[in-house]
Design a protein around this motif. Structure first.
Motif, PDB file in Angstrom:
ATOM      1  N   MET A 238      53.379  47.107  93.285  1.00 16.34           N
ATOM      2  CA  MET A 238      52.557  48.042  93.931  1.00 16.34           C
ATOM      3  C   MET A 238      53.374  49.611  94.003  1.00 16.34           C
ATOM      4  SD  MET A 238      50.086  48.264  96.923  1.00 16.34           S
ATOM      5  CE  MET A 238      51.445  49.017  98.258  1.00 16.34           C
ATOM      6  N   LEU A 239      52.820  50.510  93.468  1.00 16.36           N
ATOM      7  CA  LEU A 239      53.544  51.958  93.456  1.00 16.36           C
ATOM      8  C   LEU A 239      53.004  51.927  95.119  1.00 16.36           C
ATOM      9  CD1 LEU A 239      51.243  53.442  91.193  1.00 16.36           C
ATOM     10  CD2 LEU A 239      53.323  53.570  90.784  1.00 16.36           C
ATOM     11  N   SER A 240      54.504  53.659  95.169  1.00 14.73           N
ATOM     12  CA  SER A 240      54.383  53.954  97.046  1.00 14.73           C
ATOM     13  C   SER A 240      54.875  54.207  96.586  1.00 14.73           C
ATOM     14  CB  SER A 240      54.795  52.308  97.344  1.00 14.73           C
ATOM     15  OG  SER A 240      56.353  52.660  96.515  1.00 14.73           O
ATOM     16  N   ASP A 241      54.683  55.301  98.114  1.00 16.33           N
ATOM     17  CA  ASP A 241      56.077  56.835  98.294  1.00 16.33           C
ATOM     18  C   ASP A 241      57.556  56.694  97.459  1.00 16.33           C
ATOM     19  OD1 ASP A 241      56.680  58.688 100.515  1.00 16.33           O
ATOM     20  OD2 ASP A 241      55.071  59.776  99.096  1.00 16.33           O
ATOM     21  N   ALA A 242      58.189  55.913  98.043  1.00 17.84           N
ATOM     22  CA  ALA A 242      59.161  56.063  97.268  1.00 17.84           C
ATOM     23  C   ALA A 242      59.649  55.115  96.197  1.00 17.84           C
ATOM     24  CB  ALA A 242      60.200  54.801  98.950  1.00 17.84           C
ATOM     25  N   PHE A 243      58.785  55.000  95.110  1.00 17.24           N
ATOM     26  CA  PHE A 243      58.868  54.032  94.056  1.00 17.24           C
ATOM     27  C   PHE A 243      59.796  55.255  93.075  1.00 17.24           C
ATOM     28  CE2 PHE A 243      57.317  51.347  91.418  1.00 17.24           C
ATOM     29  CZ  PHE A 243      56.731  51.755  89.749  1.00 17.24           C
ATOM     30  N   LYS A 244      60.166  54.190  92.233  1.00 18.38           N
ATOM     31  CA  LYS A 244      60.591  54.966  91.183  1.00 18.38           C
ATOM     32  C   LYS A 244      60.999  53.520  89.821  1.00 18.38           C
ATOM     33  CE  LYS A 244      65.496  54.399  89.097  1.00 18.38           C
ATOM     34  NZ  LYS A 244      66.250  54.001  88.368  1.00 18.38           N
ATOM     35  N   ALA A 245      59.797  54.519  88.939  1.00 17.79           N
ATOM     36  CA  ALA A 245      59.808  54.275  87.519  1.00 17.79           C
ATOM     37  C   ALA A 245      60.960  53.799  86.383  1.00 17.79           C
ATOM     38  CB  ALA A 245      58.775  55.752  86.461  1.00 17.79           C
ATOM     39  N   TYR A 246      61.167  52.318  85.884  1.00 18.12           N
ATOM     40  CA  TYR A 246      61.998  52.511  85.010  1.00 18.12           C
ATOM     41  C   TYR A 246      61.103  52.436  83.600  1.00 18.12           C
ATOM     42  CZ  TYR A 246      64.534  50.309  88.874  1.00 18.12           C
ATOM     43  OH  TYR A 246      65.014  49.938  90.095  1.00 18.12           O
ATOM     44  N   LYS A 247      62.057  53.007  83.040  1.00 16.86           N
ATOM     45  CA  LYS A 247      61.465  53.027  81.633  1.00 16.86           C
ATOM     46  C   LYS A 247      62.121  52.064  80.629  1.00 16.86           C
ATOM     47  CE  LYS A 247      62.164  58.037  81.565  1.00 16.86           C
ATOM     48  NZ  LYS A 247      63.067  58.113  82.558  1.00 16.86           N
ATOM     49  N   THR A 248      61.266  51.850  79.746  1.00 13.28           N
ATOM     50  CA  THR A 248      61.648  51.290  78.236  1.00 13.28           C
ATOM     51  C   THR A 248      63.120  51.169  78.250  1.00 13.28           C
ATOM     52  OG1 THR A 248      59.074  51.805  77.771  1.00 13.28           O
ATOM     53  CG2 THR A 248      61.211  49.845  76.146  1.00 13.28           C
ATOM     54  N   GLY A 249      63.264  49.889  77.441  1.00  9.47           N
ATOM     55  CA  GLY A 249      65.432  50.224  77.797  1.00  9.47           C
ATOM     56  C   GLY A 249      65.765  50.268  78.362  1.00  9.47           C
ATOM     57  N   GLU A 250      65.476  50.344  79.624  1.00  9.42           N
ATOM     58  CA  GLU A 250      66.813  50.460  81.008  1.00  9.42           C
ATOM     59  C   GLU A 250      67.169  49.530  81.254  1.00  9.42           C
ATOM     60  OE1 GLU A 250      64.957  53.183  83.297  1.00  9.42           O
ATOM     61  OE2 GLU A 250      66.103  52.834  84.358  1.00  9.42           O
ATOM     62  N   ARG A 251      68.249  48.950  81.704  1.00  6.99           N
ATOM     63  CA  ARG A 251      69.003  48.230  81.754  1.00  6.99           C
ATOM     64  C   ARG A 251      68.096  47.345  83.220  1.00  6.99           C
ATOM     65  NH1 ARG A 251      72.981  44.981  81.508  1.00  6.99           N
ATOM     66  NH2 ARG A 251      72.529  43.454  79.763  1.00  6.99           N
ATOM     67  N   VAL A 252      68.054  46.135  83.949  1.00  5.55           N
ATOM     68  CA  VAL A 252      67.766  46.349  85.218  1.00  5.55           C
ATOM     69  C   VAL A 252      68.270  44.777  85.806  1.00  5.55           C
ATOM     70  CG1 VAL A 252      65.795  47.790  85.574  1.00  5.55           C
ATOM     71  CG2 VAL A 252      65.266  45.100  84.181  1.00  5.55           C
ATOM     72  N   VAL A 253      67.772  44.351  86.625  1.00  2.00           N
ATOM     73  CA  VAL A 253      68.337  43.220  87.411  1.00  2.00           C
ATOM     74  C   VAL A 253      67.288  43.120  87.776  1.00  2.00           C
ATOM     75  CG1 VAL A 253      69.323  41.940  89.478  1.00  2.00           C
ATOM     76  CG2 VAL A 253      70.900  43.994  87.771  1.00  2.00           C
ATOM     77  N   VAL A 254      66.409  41.942  87.775  1.00  2.00           N
ATOM     78  CA  VAL A 254      65.252  41.061  88.379  1.00  2.00           C
ATOM     79  C   VAL A 254      65.762  40.221  89.761  1.00  2.00           C
ATOM     80  CG1 VAL A 254      64.085  41.346  86.579  1.00  2.00           C
ATOM     81  CG2 VAL A 254      64.676  39.394  86.193  1.00  2.00           C
ATOM     82  N   SER A 255      65.310  39.730  90.601  1.00  2.00           N
ATOM     83  CA  SER A 255      66.147  39.188  91.421  1.00  2.00           C
ATOM     84  C   SER A 255      63.927  38.597  91.854  1.00  2.00           C
ATOM     85  CB  SER A 255      66.552  39.029  92.423  1.00  2.00           C
ATOM     86  OG  SER A 255      65.893  40.667  93.126  1.00  2.00           O
ATOM     87  N   PHE A 256      64.189  37.109  92.713  1.00  3.15           N
ATOM     88  CA  PHE A 256      63.290  36.516  93.115  1.00  3.15           C
ATOM     89  C   PHE A 256      63.742  35.257  94.096  1.00  3.15           C
ATOM     90  CE2 PHE A 256      63.438  32.743  90.007  1.00  3.15           C
ATOM     91  CZ  PHE A 256      64.274  33.483  88.903  1.00  3.15           C
ATOM     92  N   PRO A 257      63.579  35.494  95.148  1.00  2.00           N
ATOM     93  CA  PRO A 257      63.379  34.471  96.367  1.00  2.00           C
ATOM     94  C   PRO A 257      63.225  32.819  95.800  1.00  2.00           C
ATOM     95  CG  PRO A 257      61.748  36.210  97.352  1.00  2.00           C
ATOM     96  CD  PRO A 257      62.282  36.379  95.718  1.00  2.00           C
TER      97      PRO A 257
END
Lengths: 368, 366, 290
Positions: A328-347
């Motif tokens: 969900m969008l929020s005030d402190a939101f950072k958008a990632y772009k296609t191709g960017e390396r990220v870390v996903v996590s889920f509890p």
């Protein structure tokens, strides 16, 4: 004593079993949503309760009495069609007063009840209008008013908001619930829109192919789905297949493609068992940094789709599995772009584990 | 060369002006959606472009050519109808090959194209089925295949997913976009579902009462809508009436209630203006922090919806706002009657001149 | 009933006791007698259709060889058919005439009615045309015959001489309205405009679209109209009589026979006509089932 009770109700149409041994109890004053895809049997269920259809097997009790052979007009339940079915040649007043009128109530009573209800749905000023002169939303209110004015205790709503625009639907949802609750009525509301069901119901009945898959309060059905179907249909999820590698007190480890391991909270799995792990889109968080610890996996953003109030990322993990994350969008939101390396996590405790379906995962999901 | 251009197009039905002086350009290869409430004229617009109806005034150009007098069948378009409109007396194969057949193409030319289409929509095994035997989603895909087989470069979609379940809609819309982009077509997609439009379009056009209210990229319409109607129609928004009390280089101050002034970064106002401010529920963060724009109120309702809760908050002057919160392991931690403070940063507050007919009438969808 | 005085607004009401009793009666009938609701139509059909046929059949059998009352052979069916009057030949001749008339007039009426139905649905003056078309159905058939004769026959335009062509023309006149009225519900129930638009966006010209899409969709209405017109044409006497001249159709032959007091022959021919209609209807059903 429940207001409506179905015991072992079945209904067949030729070779098709529309209702398959349905057991259901609805209390007085409850707002129940019957949720399921097209063809699940929701309309058949509603029409059976209404008395427009007679079950092949089983019993239906309304207010404690057996009503299988009781005709619709004597069941104290009013059926409301998706297309409203307002009598086109009668104006708003005549439509709404139809129920009382046909039951031969006193003139004064008819006047009083009809006026009251028309004011309640804020259509008092349009009593002379014909249905064709009204907008969709207004027609829906007239249909509702007509149902309530008939004096029925039970409202059977067949996709009541289905004929309306998406925006209007959202707006009218809360009004509909409030109207029903204010009048102290019981509602059985059929829909294929899970968001609607979650927002409007006291209890949700998930129907599939004529069978009840799960019944419970909205948050229960959402956070404790009992099958892959419910997990997918209500809320949507990522599905990952794998094998149980280790079982511990605190949880289990499931090994998936590429040797990656996912930690899940234990729910009685056995080692070696083939399973499907389901993770909701909203539970997958995306961040930057290093992938350390359980359920932190690195991957690359494959696509970012902006959908109104949220962003959906498709992230390709190192083992080629694609996980979808909805944030969900929020005030402190950072958008990632296609191709960017990220870390996903889920509890771990937001992972649901199901036995691998016999017909194969793909087929099971496609069928939804 | 722009693919589709409308100049001053107007269409009337009796006293109702369905299309009111429409000016619009759709670029080659663009996927454009037209959204708006029922009766806004979006279907009339697409039918004008198709040639199913003719405008009373104005010109329509497709690929540079004036098409006002060109019959439907010569405009080189593919059209997908709201109720799918597959010919019930023909099979899937019959439906898909209808276009080429009726244009006089030979069976040798048509066959490979039909096979290719069936492959693309993954329906090769069911070419002998009649429409009534197929599910809604499958029917829809067949209708799209039928529209595209004759190599039309302009695809017009009139609520193409309207007849389908919500879940199926959610999946199929991405397939639609993929198909259009793969085949490098230009697409105009009419829908009442703004979420659908936002998720697959390059550009979105918002219509109301026959006119174009605003057009732009989905994210722009969401974060910086120029028109108050767009702010309400696209996504969710809270509206508060207010008066501008101060202006500066960085923005203006708007008083929305006794003692409550909001800092905005809008620079188009003058002191004393009557305005309506809007902010999206998701941009209101709960909690008390140093940022400006603190709003306090009491929670009057909590509505849960899966992983999100919407809190209805009553402000000191009786106005209601909605705040969205993502649920963690627990519930929100807020109950009815609780006091709550939210923050909104100035850049997330939109300021509009207060509508002449009042907020309710201006934003009405009915 | 007082309470239905004006589309549901109560302007006149029966006394409460009466109206309550009426309501109770209505509910009783609605509930208890549902079992009988299937019987009643069957009985009606039996009485109005089957019984007359059985009676006629019975008479033919009775009168077959000779008049059962007088014993005279001349009063028997066989004698009248194959004896000096040779009615059998007339029956065969009349059959040929009837078939030609029915097939030709119904076919021609179809060709006229389909475009007419489209015009009625799509033009602003359509309702007007539809109303006018109802006239041939209202006026007495003999007047219809007379008007056709006067207009087209020797005393009028003299384009058509008395005889089979005049009969065909007359039958076309009353078949077209029947056809049109059958096609219109099929048209309105099929969303034809949408399918046509769909076909045109796919490249079909207006005519192509009608031929490949609209016509198949109204097929049901056309078939119904065809059957109705066909059977009416087979059985028509009023107008046929006036215009026929020397060509005789089977029903007209029956009338002639009755006037000549050859009742057994008339009975036989009636039975024959019934059998003929059933055979032809059966054939039409088989053809259209495909």
């Amino acid at each position: 004593m429940p207001l409506i009770r179905l015991a072992n109700v079945s209904k067949r149409f030729g070779e098709i079993t529309a209702l398959d041994h349905i057991d259901l109890s609805i209390e007085d004053g409850e707002y129940v949503c019957v949720l399921g895809p097209t063809g699940a049997g929701k309309t058949t269920l509603l029409r059976t309760i209404a008395g427009l259809l007679e079950p092949d097997e089983g019993e239906i009790y309304i207010e404690g009495r057996l009503v299988n052979k009781v005709p619709p007009e004597e069941r104290s339940a009013v059926y409301m069609f998706q297309q409203f079915a307002l009598f086109p040649h009668m104006n708003v007043w005549d439509n709404v007063s139809f129920g009382p009128f046909i039951k031969n109530w006193d003139n004064d009573k008819v006047e009083r009840v009809t006026s009251e209800i028309l004011d309640m749905v804020r259509l008092g000023g349009r009593r002379d209008a014909l249905p064709s002169e009204l907008s969709g939303g207004m027609q829906q209110r007239v249909a509702l008013a007509r149902g309530i004015a008939s004096g029925a205790r039970i409202l059977l709503l067949d996709e009541p908001l289905g004929a309306l625009d998406a925006r209007l639907r959202v707006e009218l949802r809360s009004q509909l619930r409030r109207l029903v609750k204010d009048q102290g009525l019981t509602a059985v509301h059929v829909t294929h829109d899970q968001e609607e069901a979650l927002m409007i119901a006291d209890r949700v009945v998930v129907l599939r192919n004529g069978r009840i898959e799960q019944i419970g309060a909205p948050h229960e059905v959402y956070s404790k789905p009992q099958s892959i179907f419910v997990a997918s249909f209500v809320g949507g999820a990522n599905f990952i297949e794998g094998n149980v590698a280790k079982v511990e007190d605190s949880g289990s480890l499931v090994e998936v493609r590429g040797g990656l391991q996912i930690r899940v909270s234990g729910r009685g799995e056995t080692v070696g068992e083939r399973v499907v792990v389901a993770v909701r889109l909203e539970d997958v968080s995306v961040g930057s940094g290093e992938a350390v610890g359980s359920n932190n996996l690195s991957g690359r953003i494959e696509s970012a789709t902006f959908i109104g109030g949220s962003i959906e990322y498709a992230i390709r993990l190192e083992n080629d599995i694609i996980l979808t994350s909805k944030i969900m969008l929020s005030d402190a939101f950072k958008a990632y772009k296609t191709g960017e390396r990220v870390v996903v996590s889920f509890p771990p405790d937001r992972c649901y584990v199901f036995p691998y379906p016999k017909i194969g995962l793909l087929k099971e999901i496609e069928a939804i | 060369m722009p693919e589709v251009k409308l100049v001053n197009v107007t269409k009337r039905y009796g006293r109702i002006v369905a299309n009111d002086d429409i000016n619009l350009t759709i670029k080659d290869g663009e996927y454009v959606s037209v959204i708006g409430p029922s009766g806004c004229g979006k279907t009339t617009l697409i039918k004008n472009i198709a040639g199913i109806i003719r405008p009373d005034q104005g010109e329509i150009y497709i690929d540079g050519e004036l098409v006002n007098d060109l019959p439907i069948e010569d405009r080189g378009i593919g059209y997908v109808f709201q109720n799918i409109a597959l010919f019930p007396h023909m099979t899937v194969w019959g439906n898909i090959t209808y276009g080429p057949r009726v244009r006089g193409w030979s069976p040798e030319e048509t066959r490979p194209l039909a096979i290719e289409m069936l492959e693309m929509i993954k329906l090769s095994a069911r070419s002998d089925a009649y429409p009534s035997e197929l599910s809604g989603g499958t029917q829809q895909k067949t209708a799209v295949a039928r529209a595209l087989i004759s190599r039309a470069e302009l695809l017009l979609l009139d609520e193409p997913l309207g007849a389908l379940d919500i879940k199926v809609r959610g999946r199929l819309r991405y397939e639609l976009r993929r198909l259009v982009k793969d085949l490098r077509l230009t697409a105009l997609h009419v829908t009442h579902d703004q979420e659908e439009a936002m998720s697959i379009s390059d550009r979105v056009i918002v219509m109301k009462s026959g006119r174009i209210v605003e057009a732009g990229k989905p994210i722009d319409l969401y974060t910086r809508p120029n028109n108050i109607f767009t702010a309400n129609f696209v996504g969710e928004a809270n509206f508060l009436k207010g008066v501008v009390t101060q202006i500066s280089d960085e923005g203006c101050l708007v008083e929305v209630a006794d003692g409550l002034q909001l800092v905005t970064d809008s620079r188009n106002e003058t002191v004393g203006d009557l305005v309506a401010i809007a902010f999206r529920p998701e941009f209101a963060s709960i909690g008390d922090n140093e940022m400006s724009n603190k709003i306090t109120g009491n929670v009057v309702d909590v509505i849960y919806s899966g992983s999100i809760a919407r809190l209805k908050v009553e402000l000191v002057n009786g106005d209601l706002i909605v705040v969205k919160k993502v649920l963690g392991f627990s519930r929100t931690g807020f109950g009815v009657g609780d006091s709550i403070t939210v923050n909104i940063s100035p850049r997330n507050i939109l300021v509009y001149p207060y509508p002449k007919e009042g907020l309710y009438n201006e934003l009405a969808l009915d | 009933m007082g309470r239905r005085a004006r589309a549901f607004s109560i302007s006149y009401q029966l006394p409460a006791s009466v109206s309550k009793r009426l309501m109770a009666f209505e509910r009783f009938v609605s509930r208890r007698l549902t079992r009988f609701k299937d019987f009643v139509p069957l009985i009606v059909v039996a009485v109005t259709v089957i019984v007359p046929i059985v009676v006629v059949l019975n008479s033919v059998i009775l009168y077959w060889a000779a008049d059962p009352y007088t014993g005279k052979v001349q009063g028997g069916v066989l004698y009248q058919l194959f004896g000096p009057s040779n009615y059998f030949a007339s029956v065969l001749q009349a059959t040929l005439t009837s078939m030609i008339v029915a097939l030709t007039s119904t076919y021609a009426a179809t060709c006229i009615a389909i475009p007419l139905a489209f015009i009625i649905e799509r033009r602003w003056y359509g309702d007007f045309i539809r109303t006018i078309l109802k006239v041939p159905l209202i006026i007495p058939t003999s007047s219809l015959g007379l008007s056709v004769l006067l207009l087209w026959g020797s005393s009028g335009l003299n384009l058509v001489r008395s005889g089979i062509w005049l009969i065909i023309l007359t039958h076309i006149v009353f078949s077209v309205p029947v056809m049109v009225e059958s096609i219109i519900p099929a048209y309105e129930g099929s969303e034809i405009q949408m399918y046509e638009d769909s076909a045109r966006t796919l490249g079909a010209t207006a005519y192509d679209a009608i031929e490949t899409v609209s016509l198949p969709l109204i097929k049901g209405g056309v078939i119904t109209g065809f059957i109705l017109s066909f059977t009416r044409s087979l059985g028509e006497t009023g107008a046929t009589f006036i215009v026929m001249g020397r060509d005789v159709t089977v029903p007209a032959l029956v009338v002639n026979m009755v006037e000549a007091l050859a009742i057994p022959a008339a009975l036989f021919t009636s039975t024959y006509l019934i059998a003929l209609s059933m055979v032809l209807l059966g054939i039409i059903r088989i053809i259209t089932r495909r």
